[in-house]
Design an enzyme around this catalytic site. Structure first.
Site, short mmCIF file in Angstrom:
data_model
loop_
_atom_site.label_atom_id
_atom_site.label_comp_id
_atom_site.label_asym_id
_atom_site.label_seq_id
_atom_site.Cartn_x
_atom_site.Cartn_y
_atom_site.Cartn_z
N LYS A 1 -6.71 18.64 44.95
CA LYS A 1 -7.45 19.03 46.13
C LYS A 1 -8.44 18.10 46.70
O LYS A 1 -8.75 17.08 46.19
CB LYS A 1 -8.31 20.43 45.49
CG LYS A 1 -7.52 21.55 45.26
CD LYS A 1 -8.29 22.88 44.87
CE LYS A 1 -7.52 24.02 44.33
NZ LYS A 1 -8.34 25.21 43.90
N HIS B 1 -5.01 22.85 41.89
CA HIS B 1 -4.18 24.21 41.87
C HIS B 1 -2.93 23.96 41.13
O HIS B 1 -2.25 23.18 41.19
CB HIS B 1 -3.99 24.60 43.44
CG HIS B 1 -2.91 25.56 43.66
ND1 HIS B 1 -3.42 27.07 43.42
CD2 HIS B 1 -1.73 25.59 43.53
CE1 HIS B 1 -2.17 27.48 43.71
NE2 HIS B 1 -1.31 26.83 43.69
N GLU C 1 5.87 28.41 46.51
CA GLU C 1 4.90 27.40 46.94
C GLU C 1 5.58 25.94 46.79
O GLU C 1 5.23 25.14 47.54
CB GLU C 1 3.59 27.44 45.95
CG GLU C 1 2.87 28.56 45.86
CD GLU C 1 1.70 28.70 44.92
OE1 GLU C 1 0.91 29.69 44.79
OE2 GLU C 1 1.55 27.83 44.01
N ASN D 1 -12.73 22.73 42.87
CA ASN D 1 -12.30 22.50 41.34
C ASN D 1 -10.94 21.80 41.20
O ASN D 1 -10.37 22.09 40.27
CB ASN D 1 -12.18 24.12 40.70
CG ASN D 1 -11.20 24.80 41.31
OD1 ASN D 1 -10.25 24.21 42.59
ND2 ASN D 1 -10.92 26.16 40.95
N TYR E 1 -3.05 30.26 50.97
CA TYR E 1 -3.73 31.25 50.12
C TYR E 1 -3.89 32.22 50.74
O TYR E 1 -4.99 33.00 50.35
CB TYR E 1 -5.41 30.24 50.08
CG TYR E 1 -5.70 29.31 48.92
CD1 TYR E 1 -5.08 29.66 47.55
CD2 TYR E 1 -5.80 28.11 49.06
CE1 TYR E 1 -5.23 28.79 46.56
CE2 TYR E 1 -5.90 27.18 48.07
CZ TYR E 1 -5.83 27.35 47.01
OH TYR E 1 -5.99 26.74 45.53
#
Ligand code: ATP
Ligand code: MG
Length: 137
Positions: A9, A115, A126, A112, A49
């Site tokens: 991320k 993913h 995905e 965080n 998302y």
């Protein structure tokens, strides 16, 4: 053997942590079989998302995911989905086990660092969202 989609991320690419994160995957026996850097638009992050569209953090999450480059990758290995999630650690870094990516690198529950797909069906979807068939060998 199984494949899963991983994203590094924007909080992690910003801090130049791609290599350190990749070392954690490789040390755990996961092989990086496809990888590219890209910068999502907010709309693309929202599409990725969309299962979280009704959650209170959706706007914050999609703004964050479009705030800088990400690294999209396909990881392969025995039980890759579960193994990757183990290496990632809990969503909230405060709850993540020592040695996990989120315990070491994540800044908050939102920012965080990584993913990982959560099931075979979502992994398939995905991976197809980020990679064309010809990019996967
Ligand atoms: P990911 O789907 O990114 O691998 P996850 O499966 O551990 O993470 P999810 O519950 O699917 O967690 O949430 C997706 C993402 O939304 C989280 O990784 C985090 O970036 C963000 N998020 C989750 N909960 C919160 C929250 N309470 N506040 C802000 N952001 C959150
Ligand atoms: Mg998730």
């Amino acid at each position: 053997t199984q494949r899963t989609l991983s994203l590094i991320k924007p909080d992690a690419t910003r801090r130049n942590l791609t290599g350190k994160i990749n070392a954690k995957f490789e040390d755990a026996g996961l092989r990086i079989v496809a990888q590219k850097r890209l910068h999502l638009t907010k709309a693309q992050a929202g599409e990725f998302y969309k299962v979280h569209a009704e959650r209170p953090f959706y706007d914050e999450l999609t703004t964050f995911m479009a705030s800088g480059p990400i690294v999209a990758q396909v990881l392969e290995g025995e039980d890759a989905i579960a193994k990757n999630r183990e290496v990632m650690g809990a969503t909230n870094p405060a709850d993540a086990e020592a040695g996990t990516i989120r315990a070491e690198f994540a800044e908050s529950v939102g920012e965080n660092s990584v993913h990982g797909s959560d099931a075979p069906e979502t992994a398939k979807e995905e991976i197809a969202y980020f990679f064309a068939g010809l990019e996967l060998v």
